[in-house]
Each structure stands twice: as C-alpha cells, then as structure tokens.
Design a protein around this motif. Sequence first.
Motif, short mmCIF file in Angstrom:
data_model
loop_
_atom_site.label_atom_id
_atom_site.label_comp_id
_atom_site.label_asym_id
_atom_site.label_seq_id
_atom_site.Cartn_x
_atom_site.Cartn_y
_atom_site.Cartn_z
N TYR A 150 22.96 110.44 117.99
CA TYR A 150 24.06 109.87 118.77
C TYR A 150 25.29 109.64 117.89
CZ TYR A 150 21.36 108.80 123.03
OH TYR A 150 20.62 108.88 124.19
N ALA A 151 25.08 109.12 116.68
CA ALA A 151 26.20 108.88 115.77
C ALA A 151 26.89 110.18 115.39
CB ALA A 151 25.72 108.14 114.52
N ASN A 152 26.11 111.25 115.20
CA ASN A 152 26.71 112.55 114.87
C ASN A 152 27.48 113.13 116.06
OD1 ASN A 152 25.59 112.28 112.36
ND2 ASN A 152 24.24 114.05 112.52
N LEU A 153 26.91 112.99 117.26
CA LEU A 153 27.63 113.44 118.46
C LEU A 153 28.92 112.66 118.63
CD1 LEU A 153 25.04 114.18 121.29
CD2 LEU A 153 26.93 115.63 120.57
N LYS A 187 25.61 103.81 121.88
CA LYS A 187 24.18 104.10 122.08
C LYS A 187 23.45 104.10 120.74
CE LYS A 187 24.46 106.76 126.35
NZ LYS A 187 24.21 108.04 127.01
N ALA A 188 24.06 104.66 119.72
CA ALA A 188 23.45 104.65 118.39
C ALA A 188 23.26 103.22 117.91
CB ALA A 188 24.32 105.43 117.40
N LEU A 189 24.24 102.37 118.20
CA LEU A 189 24.18 100.98 117.75
C LEU A 189 23.19 100.16 118.57
CD1 LEU A 189 27.95 100.61 117.00
CD2 LEU A 189 26.09 100.49 115.32
N GLU A 190 22.89 100.57 119.79
CA GLU A 190 21.83 99.92 120.56
C GLU A 190 20.47 100.16 119.89
OE1 GLU A 190 21.95 101.31 124.62
OE2 GLU A 190 24.02 100.61 124.88
N ILE A 191 20.33 101.30 119.27
CA ILE A 191 19.09 101.65 118.58
C ILE A 191 19.03 100.95 117.22
CG2 ILE A 191 17.81 103.56 117.50
CD1 ILE A 191 18.90 105.31 119.85
N ASN A 192 20.15 100.95 116.50
CA ASN A 192 20.20 100.32 115.18
C ASN A 192 21.57 99.66 115.01
OD1 ASN A 192 20.27 99.59 112.50
ND2 ASN A 192 19.98 101.63 111.68
N LYS A 247 22.76 97.99 112.75
CA LYS A 247 23.29 98.02 111.38
C LYS A 247 23.63 99.43 110.90
CE LYS A 247 20.90 93.84 110.15
NZ LYS A 247 21.49 92.84 109.34
N ASP A 248 23.71 100.37 111.83
CA ASP A 248 24.06 101.75 111.46
C ASP A 248 25.55 101.80 111.15
OD1 ASP A 248 24.66 104.46 111.26
OD2 ASP A 248 23.49 105.03 113.01
N TRP A 249 25.86 101.65 109.88
CA TRP A 249 27.27 101.59 109.48
C TRP A 249 27.97 102.92 109.67
CZ3 TRP A 249 28.54 104.48 105.15
CH2 TRP A 249 27.49 104.83 104.30
N THR A 250 27.23 104.01 109.75
CA THR A 250 27.82 105.30 110.05
C THR A 250 28.35 105.30 111.49
OG1 THR A 250 26.38 106.43 108.49
CG2 THR A 250 27.34 107.78 110.23
N ALA A 251 27.52 104.81 112.41
CA ALA A 251 27.95 104.74 113.82
C ALA A 251 29.12 103.76 113.97
CB ALA A 251 26.78 104.33 114.71
N LEU A 252 29.06 102.64 113.26
CA LEU A 252 30.17 101.68 113.31
C LEU A 252 31.46 102.32 112.81
CD1 LEU A 252 28.27 98.53 112.04
CD2 LEU A 252 29.53 98.67 114.21
N ASN A 253 31.37 103.06 111.71
CA ASN A 253 32.54 103.74 111.17
C ASN A 253 33.09 104.76 112.17
OD1 ASN A 253 34.27 104.74 108.75
ND2 ASN A 253 33.31 106.57 109.58
N ASN A 254 32.20 105.59 112.71
CA ASN A 254 32.66 106.64 113.63
C ASN A 254 33.25 106.05 114.90
OD1 ASN A 254 31.78 108.41 111.70
ND2 ASN A 254 29.96 109.05 112.81
N ARG A 255 32.64 104.96 115.40
CA ARG A 255 33.22 104.31 116.58
C ARG A 255 34.59 103.72 116.24
NH1 ARG A 255 30.05 99.68 119.86
NH2 ARG A 255 30.71 98.43 118.07
N ALA A 256 34.72 103.19 115.04
CA ALA A 256 36.02 102.65 114.62
C ALA A 256 37.09 103.75 114.61
CB ALA A 256 35.91 102.01 113.24
#
Length: 168
Positions: A83-86, A105-110, A112-121
């Motif tokens: 999800y974070a990559n998509l 969605k990635a953050l619902e799973i984890n 603390k996924d700072w990659t997903a937080l970064n990409n969403r930012a």
Amino acid sequence: MLNLRKITGGAMIAALLLSPAAFAPAHAENVTLDQSLLWHAVKGDLPRRAMKAVSEGKLDKARALYVKAFKKPYAEKQRGQLYANLCALDVLSGSYDRAQSLCSKALEINSKDWTALNNRAVALYHAGQVDAAIKDIETALNVNDGDQVLQNNLKKISAVSANTVVKN
C-alpha cells in the motif's frame, strides 16, 4: 535512479529519486519534493518487477503489477508495504487523493510505518495540505529521527509553510 539502502533495524527500503523532472531532459534543474518518496523493498517477483517499471518511468505497468501482487498471499506487514509503495506511485502519477488513501491503509496496518507517513506527507503537500503534511513528517521523525529524507522533507515543507504565512 533506484537506490536501495539499509535502515535502522536492518530492514531494506528503497528511496526512488524520481520527479517529473526525472522524465525531462538531463538539463532540467527543477527539483521537487517528489525526489523524497520512499519505497519498501517488498520481496517477491511482482513487487520487484513493479519497482523496475517505476525506475524506467513505466508507471501504468508498475501499478498493474502492484495491483496483481495484492492477489498473492502476502503477510499483513508486506500488504501494508505494498500500500505504501502504491501510494508513492500515485504521488508520481499526480493522483494525490488516492495516494493519501493508500498510505492511510498502510498506516492502518502499521501505524509506525514512517515510509507511509512520509509518502502521505508528500501527497498532502502536493494537495495543498501543508499543515497535515508537516504533522505526518513530524510523526515519522518520532519513529525514525535519523532519516535524512524525512529531515529534508520537513525543511522543504516547513519552508513552504513559512512562505505562505509571510505572503498572507
């Protein structure tokens, strides 16, 4: 250019240095925040082929491969990484609302996924939601305060926020 690097805890993450300028002639000097998208190195043939397609600028092909990967029996953690990559892929494609949804969605799973937080930012930033983007980057830095990409993104986004305040 695709650059795999080790991060804290021995995990692998891919930082893809692509921006719209990456598809332009080599003399293009405009560097955007898109250079600071982060990518998980998800194991498996489909995610590997998707990353190769992204690095070649074949974004539609990459999306199709990631979508196909969701039909495979990945563990929950890897699904979150997909999800974070998509999300990052959608930022590159200019689909910022969909990118935000995928990273959420990635953050619902984890959470603390700072990659997903970064990409969403980055998606929030491009959608004009600078304050929310800063909040996501700060949250990501609470998880991984040593990451240079996160620190650079915070500086870039904060500078935009400061300029907006000064102009108003």
